[in-house]
Design a protein around this motif. Structure first.
Motif, PDB file in Angstrom:
ATOM      1  N   THR B  52       0.818  -1.208   0.000  1.00 40.57           N
ATOM      2  CA  THR B  52       0.000   0.000   0.000  1.00 40.57           C
ATOM      3  C   THR B  52       0.854   1.262   0.000  1.00 40.57           C
ATOM      4  N   THR B  53       1.858   1.303   0.890  1.00 40.53           N
ATOM      5  CA  THR B  53       2.676   2.522   0.950  1.00 40.53           C
ATOM      6  C   THR B  53       3.497   2.687  -0.334  1.00 40.53           C
ATOM      7  N   SER B  54       4.034   1.579  -0.861  1.00 39.74           N
ATOM      8  CA  SER B  54       4.840   1.744  -2.076  1.00 39.74           C
ATOM      9  C   SER B  54       3.963   2.019  -3.299  1.00 39.74           C
ATOM     10  N   SER B  55       2.650   1.742  -3.193  1.00 38.49           N
ATOM     11  CA  SER B  55       1.748   2.077  -4.299  1.00 38.49           C
ATOM     12  C   SER B  55       1.372   3.552  -4.271  1.00 38.49           C
ATOM     13  N   LEU B  56       1.168   4.068  -3.068  1.00 45.60           N
ATOM     14  CA  LEU B  56       0.613   5.412  -2.943  1.00 45.60           C
ATOM     15  C   LEU B  56       1.647   6.510  -2.731  1.00 45.60           C
ATOM     16  N   ILE B  57       2.798   6.128  -2.162  1.00 48.44           N
ATOM     17  CA  ILE B  57       3.735   7.160  -1.729  1.00 48.44           C
ATOM     18  C   ILE B  57       5.097   6.993  -2.387  1.00 48.44           C
ATOM     19  N   ASP B  58       5.626   8.122  -2.841  1.00 45.48           N
ATOM     20  CA  ASP B  58       6.961   8.147  -3.412  1.00 45.48           C
ATOM     21  C   ASP B  58       7.778   9.107  -2.551  1.00 45.48           C
ATOM     22  N   ALA B  59       8.782   8.604  -1.877  1.00 44.97           N
ATOM     23  CA  ALA B  59       9.546   9.387  -0.902  1.00 44.97           C
ATOM     24  C   ALA B  59       8.580   9.898   0.173  1.00 44.97           C
ATOM     25  N   ASP B  60       8.146  11.164   0.091  1.00 44.12           N
ATOM     26  CA  ASP B  60       7.229  11.622   1.137  1.00 44.12           C
ATOM     27  C   ASP B  60       5.987  12.300   0.565  1.00 44.12           C
ATOM     28  N   HIS B  61       5.717  12.033  -0.711  1.00 44.51           N
ATOM     29  CA  HIS B  61       4.506  12.631  -1.287  1.00 44.51           C
ATOM     30  C   HIS B  61       3.732  11.591  -2.098  1.00 44.51           C
ATOM     31  N   PHE B  62       2.515  11.970  -2.472  1.00 52.17           N
ATOM     32  CA  PHE B  62       1.638  11.086  -3.253  1.00 52.17           C
ATOM     33  C   PHE B  62       2.326  10.702  -4.565  1.00 52.17           C
ATOM     34  N   ALA B  63       2.261   9.420  -4.886  1.00 53.92           N
ATOM     35  CA  ALA B  63       2.993   8.918  -6.052  1.00 53.92           C
ATOM     36  C   ALA B  63       2.298   9.239  -7.376  1.00 53.92           C
TER      37      ALA B  63
END
Lengths: 263, 104
Positions: B52-63
């Motif tokens: 979930t986090t690697s789908s939605l977030i890139d570094a510290d913002h929305f992907a």
């Protein structure tokens, strides 16, 4: 050793071999981008290669290099990567038996515990197939990842933008497909979804690495969900303590009573 | 540079420590069936959180939308028991295709 290897190939079967090969290809391409990015931000050629062998955990390697590249201290880069990699302890606990005995096997096997090899092992039910899936995925990925990194470091900026190929979506999809059978269990699914929501929710306020670990807060929900579902299990006479016998068993394959979420 | 190499190697040592600690604990402790299942569930929870986090977030913002859309398509296919290869290629193709048409 050779006999053991050929037995391993026989146990894998064509489907699993193809699946692992695909993951290797995808991770190899991501490895190329890791090598290329590391060199592009000014690190020496050998550094991404060294990291890929000694750390061998993609997400933490990207994080390490990104922090260094942004001017952060090596200690901060270490700390972030260390946090990100803490999940390997529960992974080792969950699939430890696939590694086998003897110090040599334990050292090599431990180093091969990564997200993909853990997920491939968890997706298998039979111990022999579990071992075969773990070792072949781990060994194959170790080589593909490192070859990719070397290629990227030397090849420069040929493929730095792997996002253009959708590689960034392939990685989560691989893990999602592999954990899907485990999510057939209602209690596990509920806890995992709550855990995922927690991880996303705390991302803006916690340093990298911690959000994923925070998902473990949802683990007790597995027990709450289990009290409603008591079923017999051949391995444990005390079925009341077994929250679900089919945690990683595909219900349609075993003919167990239907579970929600299975079409 | 020496510092970078030193802390990079320490990251390797620390990560290996996590790995071998888990494996060693598993072989030493006689875990009950229930505890083993809980630990497996813990791994599943961690992996889904990672998904979930690697789908939605890139570094510290929305992907951006392309990546989660690709993963979602892959997820639905996996749920419908599509072959693994189809799941992974569809996820990558949807994300790449959306970017191609300007959704990012």
């Amino acid at each position: 050793m050779r006999m053991w290897r050929s037995r391993l190939v026989n146990r894998l079967g064509r489907d699993l071999t193809r699946d692992i090969a695909l993951v290797c290809l995808a991770d190899g391409i991501v490895g190329v981008s890791f090598g290329a990015i590391s060199v592009a931000v000014g690190l020496p050629l050998w550094l991404p290669m060294l990291l890929s062998v000694v750390v061998f955990a993609g997400a933490s390697q990207f994080l390490f290099v990104a922090i260094i590249a942004a001017g952060g201290s090596p200690v901060a880069a270490f700390a972030a990567g260390f946090l990100v990699n803490a999940r390997h302890l529960p992974f080792g606990l969950a699939i430890g038996e696939v590694v086998g005995s003897g110090w040599f096997r334990r050292i090599i096997g431990s180093q091969l515990i990564i997200d993909e090899s853990t997920a491939f092992a968890l997706a298998e039910r039979e111990p022999a197939r579990r071992r075969a899936a773990f070792w072949s995925c781990g060994i194959a990925l170790f080589f593909c990842w490192n070859i990719g990194v070397v290629a990227g470091a030397f090849g420069g900026t040929v493929i730095t933008d792997t996002d253009a190929f959708g590689m960034d979506a392939a990685f989560p999809a691989v893990l999602l497909a592999l954990v899907m059978p485990s999510l057939n269990d209602r209690a596990t699914r509920f806890a995992a979804i709550v855990g995922a929501v927690i991880a996303v929710a705390v991302t803006p306020v916690l340093p990298a690495g911690l959000p994923v670990l925070m998902s473990i807060i949802a683990l007790p929900l597995v027990l709450i969900g289990s009290t409603k579902r008591r079923r017999g299990h051949p391995a444990t006479p005390d079925s009341a303590t077994t929250y679900d016998a089919s945690l990683r068993v595909d219900s349609t394959e075993t003919g167990e009573p239907g579970q929600a979420g299975t079409p | 540079m020496t510092q970078i190499v030193l802390w990079g190697c320490l990251l390797g040592v620390g990560t290996f420590g996590f790995r071998i600690a888990g494996v060693s604990l598993k072989s030493k402790l006689r875990l009950s069936e229930r505890t083993s299942l809980l630990i497996t569930a813990a791994s599943v929870i961690l992996l889904l959180a990672l998904v979930t986090t690697s789908s939605l977030i890139d570094a510290d913002h929305f992907a951006g939308w392309a990546r989660p859309a690709g993963v979602a398509v892959g997820g639905v296919l996996a749920w419908r028991k599509a072959p693994f290869v189809v799941v992974v290629l569809a996820a990558a193709a949807v994300a790449a295709g959306l970017r191609l048409v300007g959704v990012s």
